[in-house]
Each structure stands twice: as structure tokens, then as C-alpha cells.
Design a protein around this motif. Structure first.
Motif, PDB file in Angstrom:
ATOM      1  N   ALA A 398     133.624 -11.403  48.423  1.00  0.00           N
ATOM      2  CA  ALA A 398     133.861 -11.769  49.819  1.00  0.00           C
ATOM      3  C   ALA A 398     132.517 -11.781  50.535  1.00  0.00           C
ATOM      4  O   ALA A 398     131.783 -10.784  50.523  1.00  0.00           O
ATOM      5  CB  ALA A 398     134.817 -10.782  50.480  1.00  0.00           C
ATOM      6  N   ILE A 399     132.203 -12.916  51.133  1.00  0.00           N
ATOM      7  CA  ILE A 399     130.940 -13.034  51.866  1.00  0.00           C
ATOM      8  C   ILE A 399     131.224 -13.634  53.237  1.00  0.00           C
ATOM      9  O   ILE A 399     132.260 -14.287  53.450  1.00  0.00           O
ATOM     10  CB  ILE A 399     129.919 -13.918  51.112  1.00  0.00           C
ATOM     11  N   LYS A 400     130.320 -13.404  54.146  1.00  0.00           N
ATOM     12  CA  LYS A 400     130.469 -13.950  55.496  1.00  0.00           C
ATOM     13  C   LYS A 400     130.262 -15.467  55.462  1.00  0.00           C
ATOM     14  O   LYS A 400     129.407 -15.972  54.742  1.00  0.00           O
ATOM     15  CB  LYS A 400     129.451 -13.302  56.427  1.00  0.00           C
ATOM     16  N   HIS A 401     131.065 -16.178  56.227  1.00  0.00           N
ATOM     17  CA  HIS A 401     130.909 -17.631  56.349  1.00  0.00           C
ATOM     18  C   HIS A 401     129.536 -17.926  56.963  1.00  0.00           C
ATOM     19  O   HIS A 401     129.141 -17.278  57.950  1.00  0.00           O
ATOM     20  CB  HIS A 401     132.034 -18.192  57.226  1.00  0.00           C
ATOM     21  N   SER A 449     140.103 -28.560  51.562  1.00  0.00           N
ATOM     22  CA  SER A 449     139.574 -29.120  52.809  1.00  0.00           C
ATOM     23  C   SER A 449     138.371 -28.295  53.252  1.00  0.00           C
ATOM     24  O   SER A 449     138.206 -27.151  52.830  1.00  0.00           O
ATOM     25  CB  SER A 449     140.641 -29.103  53.900  1.00  0.00           C
ATOM     26  N   LYS A 450     137.516 -28.878  54.084  1.00  0.00           N
ATOM     27  CA  LYS A 450     136.335 -28.174  54.551  1.00  0.00           C
ATOM     28  C   LYS A 450     136.606 -27.499  55.889  1.00  0.00           C
ATOM     29  O   LYS A 450     137.165 -28.108  56.811  1.00  0.00           O
ATOM     30  CB  LYS A 450     135.153 -29.135  54.671  1.00  0.00           C
ATOM     31  N   VAL A 454     132.460 -25.492  54.798  1.00  0.00           N
ATOM     32  CA  VAL A 454     132.680 -24.831  53.503  1.00  0.00           C
ATOM     33  C   VAL A 454     134.055 -25.224  52.979  1.00  0.00           C
ATOM     34  O   VAL A 454     135.049 -25.127  53.696  1.00  0.00           O
ATOM     35  CB  VAL A 454     132.572 -23.299  53.622  1.00  0.00           C
ATOM     36  N   GLU A 455     134.095 -25.657  51.717  1.00  0.00           N
ATOM     37  CA  GLU A 455     135.368 -26.099  51.138  1.00  0.00           C
ATOM     38  C   GLU A 455     136.290 -24.909  50.874  1.00  0.00           C
ATOM     39  O   GLU A 455     135.870 -23.885  50.348  1.00  0.00           O
ATOM     40  CB  GLU A 455     135.134 -26.851  49.831  1.00  0.00           C
ATOM     41  N   SER A 456     137.552 -25.076  51.263  1.00  0.00           N
ATOM     42  CA  SER A 456     138.567 -24.048  51.041  1.00  0.00           C
ATOM     43  C   SER A 456     139.676 -24.637  50.188  1.00  0.00           C
ATOM     44  O   SER A 456     140.189 -25.718  50.473  1.00  0.00           O
ATOM     45  CB  SER A 456     139.140 -23.558  52.370  1.00  0.00           C
TER      46      SER A 456
END
Length: 546
Positions: A398-401, A449-450, A454-456
Motif C-alpha cells: 500500500a502506497i500513497k497516491h 480505469s484511471k 493511476v490505473e485501477s
């Protein structure tokens, strides 16, 4: 009949139309001494369809040749292969398979006195079998086990141990069923050669292996119980048969990718007694009837485009209905209808106002969360929860966006070596270290989707309270990759396509997701649960789930 056959005639019956035989010299040696003992196994997962007539046609040949035939209902194998069927349904599906296979063989006109049925868990859980599994594990390499299952078990970079065990169990079945030969499709070849290599290392004999070719489905490609257009169900009505045959792939002159021709070759022609012929009826203005004493003549005629696909389809339709008529009749009883419903529960349409439509179309009060709430049934309608593919996932990182203070980017393991990158707003309620290694419920069939660049590739479901949010808690003992279903809407035997964002399917389903008064996760009044019946929960009651 078999008693009057020579060993050579028995060999011809046993091997005709097969793609390959391993150990044919051994086969001949056994036939000089006695009749052959053969087994064929099938995992009791998807509903049998007409492609099962292909192995059944060979089983009919084996019985005509005097062989002792064992049919193994491999319930344990079916569960190990990515848990394709829940334990709660396996027992009923074994009963269904036995009933329908008996009727198929009767339809083919063969005696059943030398046929027996065995359920895998009747002996595969014994002390002796289990010890042999461990003995086999001590000599088999991971490489060989993965290679053996390459055509049968789903291959991923980080496979489940169950898929690696699968080929070894199938090899041991040959010894524990005390057979001379195993029969299967050519897709089983690597498992067969695996058995030939490793069984002698345990002190057991090498068996004969008989392999059928793989035939294409109606839509081209492999015939599959999960692809509706590719197969005809054994209980389909004559009208459904007509509709599916009409849509079947049947390119003029194409004899390779033609499921109709292959069905005739491997099922219909082997049924014919001496002197019987295959006839295609045509009007006089279209050349009149065509008569084919042998399959090769039919194939040559079609390849030369002297036979129209429409005429071939009409003839195959007649043949299939003749095969299915006695099966339909046998299953048109209360006992068989109840068995079918228990093994493959019928779809139940959930209506508004807490009602559910029964099979007869009448409305009745919906069960509010009990274990019988439309148990096992699929959903009807575009916005029903069988459109969701939910799995137990584990957050590996888990990292910060990089471009949003309230968002984080999660790397989630969803099983079978597959990981998804998911953008989530859980960062507002958890520290990053609190998210890592956490087991969560993941929606895996969202279209990528972005989000802020960032793509999710999915969603981690959480209960959204007024002042805090909480990731849904998976049941104790859950495994990464395990499916989560909505009670009554088991879609695990069918592929789940990606959700169409334009139709806002997720938005409409999500509107009915919430936590109950005790924190239980619900869609309407139906629980989110594992295939074993353990329920997904939250400590936040009365909240929406997002």
C-alpha cells in the motif's frame, strides 16, 4: 456379443476413433488372456451436455468389447481444480451425473451389466491413499507436476498447491481402481505420461492409456458447459436444439472446425449396426436424398461442397433429438426434476418489495438471510449480483497516491498468481501499514480505469459509516483467491464477464449493498458469503457498502 469376438475384434472396438494409444502391445497381451478393465473419470462440476456423448460412445465400445468399465465421479478433483464446485453441491451433482450417464448409455443401446460407478471421496480420503499421496510427493518434482497439469489445470505464475497435486491424484486412481487402462481426452496426455513415469517408482504397474480427440463445440473451439452457445444441454427441448443447431458454426467445405461433423463421426456412426446408413433428406429439386454408409464418404462430400450446411444441420438435429428423447423422458419425473434442481438450482428472480419469484411465476416472501435463501440459485436480470466476481484478496503493498492525498494505491493478491493494482480511499481511515497483509473482499471484474492518472483494476469493498469506513472482514480461515458469492446467486461455474461501465451495472448493484443490524454484509436481504457458507461481516451496522 463380446463373448463371440476375437481379441483382434475387441481391440478394434476399443481403439477405433481414438487419437492415440499408449501401451498398445500391453493392450493386446491382456486381451489374449482376459477382458480389459478400464476407467474414465469426470469432475462433477458443470452440467453434462451432448459433448459427453463422445466419451460415452467410447464407453459403449468398451462395453461391447466385454471390458469391465468403471466411471469415476471425481468430486475431490473438481474441488481442487480452483474449487469449481462448492462441497454443498458436490454430493447432489454426483447423483445427477450417475443418473444422466446411465440414461445416455441406454440411449446408445448398450448393456450396463459390466459398468460400475465410483465416487472419488469414497476412497481418496482413506489412510492408504493419503500415505501414497505423500509418497508420491516425495519423488515428484514441482516442474513435472506443473507440466503434467498444463492442459487441464489453470496455469499461472504462482499456482495453488491443489493444482500441483491434481495430476498425482489422477495417477494414483489407476492403482486404487485396479484397472488395466485409463481413458480420457488427448488433453490428458501429459497426466498419462506422468502416471507412466511415477507409478512404477511407487512399486505400481504402468497402465495403458486411451485418448479421444478433442472435438469443437457448436460455436467453434472447445465445447464447454460454461459457454451457452457452444453446447446443447442433455435436457434441452427440441425447440432449443433447433435454435442452437441453426446458429452452429458450419462453414461450407470446412471439415476441421466443424463440431457437427465430428459429432457424427464419434457418436452417430459408431452406433450404426451393419447395414445401417446415414441419410440426409433433401427435396428433389435440391438433388434428392444423400446416403452415406461410412463417415468418410460424408466428410468427402461436405469438403467438396456437394452438401449444403443447412442440409447437414437438419440431419444432425434429427440425430440429436433421437438421442435426447429417451433422456428427456426419463428425467420427466418428479424425482429426477427434484434431483436436477438440487444439483443445479434453477434461477430465481428477485423482485421488489421483499418478494422472490418461484419457478411457477408466483411471488412468495423472500427468506431473510436463512441458509435456504434461494440456496445456490443464479440470478436473473442485468443488475443482479451474479454479475459480480468477488474474491478474497490480500493487500501485499500500500502506497500513497502520487497525486491525491486522500487516496492510496494497493497491490492486491487475488489468488492463482494474479495481482491487481487498485486505487482506494481507505487511506483516510487507515495508516498504510494497517492495510498491508490485510485480507479483504475484492471486486475483480471491474473494467480498468484511471483515477487521477493511476490505473485501477478493481475495488476493495468497505462499509461506509457517517464518520468512518471499514474494509469488510472476510471469514476466519478464508484463503486468498476464494470466491465470495451473494447467498442464492452462485455464479462460480460460469465465467463472469467484465462489468460494462456504460450500463452502470455496478452502480445499480452497489445501491442494494449494505450491512445489516448485526454488521452482516448483505445485498438486499441476501448474505455475502464464501462457498462454504461463512459470512462476510463488518463492525459497522446499518451502513452502505462501497
Amino acid at each position: 456379443m463380446a463373448g463371440a469376438l476375437t481379441p483382434e475384434e475387441k481391440e478394434h472396438l476399443i481403439t477405433r476413433n481414438l487419437q492415440e494409444v499408449l501401451g498398445q502391445d500391453n493392450l493386446r497381451a491382456v486381451l489374449k488372456e482376459r477382458d480389459l478393465k478400464i476407467y474414465w473419470g469426470t469432475a462433477t462440476t458443470g452440467k453434462p451436455h451432448i459433448a459427453y456423448f463422445v466419451p460415452m460412445s467410447k464407453v459403449a465400445d468398451f462395453l461391447k468389447a466385454g471390458c469391465e468399465v468403471t466411471i469415476l465421479f471425481a468430486d475431490l478433483h473438481g474441488y481442487l481444480d480452483n474449487m469449481k464446485a462448492p462441497w454443498s453441491l458436490l454430493k447432489e451433482r454426483v447423483k445427477y451425473y450417475e443418473a444422466v450417464i446411465k440414461e445416455m448409455l441406454i440411449s446408445l443401446g448398450v448393456p450396463l451389466d459390466k459398468l460400475s460407478f465410483v465416487c472419488g471421496t469414497d476412497y481418496q480420503l482413506s489412510k492408504e491413499y493419503t500415505l501414497d499421496v505423500y509418497r508420491l510427493a516425495s519423488v515428484v518434482t514441482q516442474h513435472d507436476a506443473k507440466k503434467a497439469g498444463a492442459e487441464v489445470v489453470k496455469q499461472v505464475e504462482h499456482p495453488l498447491l491443489s493444482g500441483i497435486l491434481y495430476p498425482g491424484l489422477q495417477a494414483l486412481d489407476e492403482e486404487y481402481l485396479k484397472v488395466d487402462a485409463q481413458f480420457g481426452g488427448v488433453d490428458q496426455r501429459k497426466i498419462f505420461t506422468f502416471a507412466e513415469k511415477y507409478l512404477p517408482q511407487l512399486g505400481y504397474g504402468k497402465r495403458i492409456h486411451l485418448m479421444n480427440p478433442m472435438i469443437p463445440g457448436l460455436a467453434g473451439g472447445k465445447m464447454s458447459s460454461s459457454e451457452e452457445d457452444s453446447k446443447i444441454d442433455l435436457l434441452d427441448s427440441a425447440a432449443k436444439v433447433k435454435s442452437k443447431i441453426k446458429k452452429a458454426f458450419c462453414e461450407p467445405g470446412n471439415i476441421e472446425d466443424n463440431g457437427l461433423l465430428k459429432f457424427l463421426k464419434h457418436v452417430i456412426f459408431p452406433m450404426y449396426k451393419e447395414g445401417e446408413v446415414f441419410t440426409i433428406h433433401r427435396k428433389a429439386e435440391f438433388g434428392g436424398d444423400l446416403v452415406f454408409p461410412q463417415y468418410e464418404q460424408l466428410e468427402t462430400c461436405f469438403a467438396a461442397q456437394e452438401l449444403h450446411p443447412g442440409d447437414l444441420k437438419a440431419a444432425v438435429e434429427v440425430c440429436i433429438n433421437r438421442l435426447l428423447d429417451p433422456i428427456r423422458k426419463a428425467f420427466d419425473t418428479e424425482a429426477h426434476r427434484e434431483l436436477t434442481e438440487r444439483a443445479y438450482p434453477a434461477p430465481v428472480k428477485v423482485l421488489g418489495g421483499g418478494k422472490q419469484a418461484s419457478a411457477g411465476g408466483k411471488s412468495q416472501p423472500a427468506n431473510t438471510g436463512g441458509t435456504n435463501a434461494a440456496a445456490g440459485a443464479g440470478a436473473v436480470g442485468e443488475n443482479s449480483p451474479d454479475k459480480l466476481e468477488l474474491k478474497v484478496g490480500q493487500i501485499m503493498d500500500a502506497i500513497k497516491h502520487p497525486d491525491a492525498d486522500s487516496l492510496c494505491v494497493l497491490t492486491v493478491d487475488i489468488g492463482n498468481g494474479e495481482r491487481k493494482s487498485i486505487v482506494s480511499n481507505l487511506l483516510t481511515h487507515y495508516a498504510l501499514e494497517q492495510l498491508r497483509d490485510r485480507l479483504v473482499v475484492v471486486l475483480t471484474n471491474m473494467k480498468a480505469s484511471k483515477i487521477r492518472g493511476v490505473e485501477s483494476e478493481g475495488l476493495v469493498l468497505y462499509a461506509a459509516g457517517t464518520d468512518r469506513c471499514e474494509a469488510l472482514a472476510v471469514p476466519d480461515g478464508s484463503k486468498v483467491g476464494e470466491r465470495i458469492i451473494v447467498e442464492g446467486f452462485d455464479n462460480t461455474n460460469n465465467p463472469v464477464p467484465p462489468l460494462n461501465p456504460k450500463k452502470k451495472v455496478w452502480d445499480k448493484i452497489q445501491a442494494e449493498l449494505h450491512t445489516g443490524t448485526e454488521g452482516e454484509a448483505l445485498w438486499k436481504e441476501f448474505s455475502l458469503m464464501t462457498l462454504n457458507g461463512d459470512r462476510v461481516t463488518s463492525t459497522l451496522p446499518g451502513c452502505s457498502i462501497k
